[in-house]
Motif scaffolding. Structure first.
Motif, short mmCIF file in Angstrom:
data_model
loop_
_atom_site.label_atom_id
_atom_site.label_comp_id
_atom_site.label_asym_id
_atom_site.label_seq_id
_atom_site.Cartn_x
_atom_site.Cartn_y
_atom_site.Cartn_z
N LEU A 138 -7.21 -3.82 11.31
CA LEU A 138 -5.92 -4.49 11.13
C LEU A 138 -4.88 -3.72 11.94
O LEU A 138 -4.96 -2.50 12.10
CB LEU A 138 -5.51 -4.51 9.66
CG LEU A 138 -6.41 -5.29 8.69
CD1 LEU A 138 -5.91 -5.11 7.26
CD2 LEU A 138 -6.46 -6.77 9.06
N LYS A 140 -1.66 -1.78 12.50
CA LYS A 140 -0.78 -0.97 11.67
C LYS A 140 0.12 -0.11 12.57
O LYS A 140 -0.23 0.19 13.71
CB LYS A 140 -1.58 -0.05 10.74
CG LYS A 140 -2.34 -0.80 9.65
CD LYS A 140 -1.38 -1.43 8.67
CE LYS A 140 -2.08 -2.33 7.67
NZ LYS A 140 -1.11 -2.98 6.76
N ILE A 162 -0.90 1.17 3.63
CA ILE A 162 -1.81 0.03 3.58
C ILE A 162 -1.96 -0.38 2.11
O ILE A 162 -1.44 0.29 1.22
CB ILE A 162 -3.19 0.36 4.17
CG1 ILE A 162 -3.93 1.38 3.28
CG2 ILE A 162 -3.10 0.87 5.60
CD1 ILE A 162 -5.41 1.51 3.56
N THR A 163 -2.66 -1.49 1.88
CA THR A 163 -3.06 -1.83 0.52
C THR A 163 -4.58 -1.92 0.50
O THR A 163 -5.20 -2.29 1.51
CB THR A 163 -2.46 -3.16 0.05
OG1 THR A 163 -2.99 -4.23 0.83
CG2 THR A 163 -0.93 -3.13 0.16
N HIS A 164 -5.17 -1.58 -0.64
CA HIS A 164 -6.63 -1.66 -0.68
C HIS A 164 -7.09 -3.12 -0.71
O HIS A 164 -8.21 -3.44 -0.33
CB HIS A 164 -7.23 -0.84 -1.82
CG HIS A 164 -6.70 -1.11 -3.19
ND1 HIS A 164 -7.03 -2.22 -3.91
CD2 HIS A 164 -5.89 -0.36 -3.98
CE1 HIS A 164 -6.43 -2.16 -5.09
NE2 HIS A 164 -5.74 -1.04 -5.17
N GLN A 165 -6.18 -4.04 -1.12
CA GLN A 165 -6.56 -5.45 -1.13
C GLN A 165 -6.72 -5.99 0.28
O GLN A 165 -7.65 -6.75 0.57
CB GLN A 165 -5.52 -6.27 -1.90
CG GLN A 165 -5.59 -6.07 -3.40
CD GLN A 165 -4.74 -7.06 -4.17
OE1 GLN A 165 -4.01 -7.85 -3.59
NE2 GLN A 165 -4.83 -7.01 -5.48
N GLU A 166 -5.81 -5.62 1.20
CA GLU A 166 -5.89 -6.16 2.55
C GLU A 166 -7.15 -5.68 3.27
O GLU A 166 -7.65 -6.37 4.17
CB GLU A 166 -4.64 -5.82 3.36
CG GLU A 166 -4.45 -4.35 3.66
CD GLU A 166 -3.15 -4.05 4.38
OE1 GLU A 166 -2.62 -4.96 5.05
OE2 GLU A 166 -2.65 -2.92 4.27
N TYR A 167 -7.65 -4.53 2.89
CA TYR A 167 -8.90 -4.03 3.47
C TYR A 167 -10.12 -4.36 2.59
O TYR A 167 -11.22 -3.89 2.86
CB TYR A 167 -8.82 -2.52 3.70
CG TYR A 167 -8.12 -2.17 5.01
CD1 TYR A 167 -8.80 -2.21 6.22
CD2 TYR A 167 -6.77 -1.84 5.02
CE1 TYR A 167 -8.17 -1.90 7.42
CE2 TYR A 167 -6.12 -1.53 6.21
CZ TYR A 167 -6.82 -1.57 7.41
OH TYR A 167 -6.18 -1.27 8.59
N GLU A 168 -9.86 -5.16 1.57
CA GLU A 168 -10.94 -5.61 0.67
C GLU A 168 -11.73 -4.43 0.09
O GLU A 168 -12.96 -4.44 0.02
CB GLU A 168 -11.87 -6.59 1.40
CG GLU A 168 -11.15 -7.84 1.90
CD GLU A 168 -12.05 -8.78 2.67
OE1 GLU A 168 -13.26 -8.50 2.78
OE2 GLU A 168 -11.54 -9.79 3.19
N ASP A 182 -1.91 -0.72 -5.79
CA ASP A 182 -2.53 -1.33 -4.61
C ASP A 182 -2.14 -0.60 -3.33
O ASP A 182 -2.89 -0.54 -2.37
CB ASP A 182 -2.13 -2.81 -4.52
CG ASP A 182 -2.87 -3.56 -3.43
OD1 ASP A 182 -4.05 -3.23 -3.17
OD2 ASP A 182 -2.28 -4.46 -2.81
N GLU A 183 -0.96 0.00 -3.34
CA GLU A 183 -0.43 0.63 -2.13
C GLU A 183 -1.02 2.03 -1.93
O GLU A 183 -1.10 2.81 -2.87
CB GLU A 183 1.09 0.70 -2.21
CG GLU A 183 1.77 1.09 -0.91
CD GLU A 183 3.28 0.94 -1.00
OE1 GLU A 183 3.79 -0.16 -0.76
OE2 GLU A 183 3.94 1.94 -1.33
#
Length: 196
Positions: A138, A140, A162-168, A182-183
């Motif tokens: 992604l 950044k 980053i967030t752990h959700q965006e990197y699944e 999440d952050e």
């Protein structure tokens, strides 16, 4: 006269040549994430000294600086808890698997480079590129503070979020941890030394 002209040309070329600075001892990558552990707020810190990369920098022309791919060995990221370390290696980052062992950042642009700089100066830039975690890349941007410690040494700190959700990234649920934010804040502290 011709020899003097040739010497002058060589000196000018040498003065404008970029120097390769290699990330060396003292460099490290870190992450910070907040969680509620045993009912109390806690900031988890993970650290690894296994960071590699190169910077091309010319003290006489700092605006031409470039940065190569920065590689972080996620397998050696350690926190203050061995159980958490195991979860990171085997489930969250899956860095125990060879294909996910490394986190990489490939810079594509740097903004804010100064036109002039002297030894002892600190300047701030933004470095944008592709950050790959667990096989997902992604775009950044790192905010980076760089200090020209000497003609042969650059030091500094780059940060991004980053967030752990965006990197699944799947965060395991365990009874002692009520919640995990999440952050995630990422930092790369670097000590780059000029090649001999």
């Amino acid at each position: 006269m011709k020899k003097l002209l040739a010497l002058a040309v060589l000196l000018i070329a040498f003065a404008g040549a970029q120097t390769t600075y290699t990330l060396s001892e003292g460099s490290q990558a870190r992450f910070y994430i907040d969680e509620v552990l045993f009912g109390s707020d806690k900031t988890v810190e993970g650290i690894t000294p296994d960071v590699t990369g190169e910077i091309q920098f010319d003290l006489a022309s700092p605006s031409t600086a470039t940065v190569g791919t920065i590689t972080i060995n996620a397998r050696t990221l350690l926190t203050d808890d061995n159980r958490r370390n195991g979860q990171i290696q085997n489930r969250i980052l899956q860095s125990a698997e060879d294909e996910f062992q490394y986190i990489t950042f490939e810079p594509t642009s740097i903004t804010g480079l100064p036109e002039t700089v002297a030894v002892g100066d600190t300047f701030n830039v933004q470095m944008t590129g592709n950050l790959t975690i667990k096989g997902m890349a992604l775009e950044k941007t790192f905010d980076v503070a760089v200090t020209v410690a000497s003609e042969g040494q650059l030091t500094g700190l780059g940060t991004t979020t980053i967030t752990h959700q965006e990197y699944e990234l799947s965060i395991p649920r365990v009874p002692i941890v009520a919640s995990v934010e999440d952050e995630v804040r990422l930092e790369i502290e670097f000590n780059a030394v000029a090649a001999n």
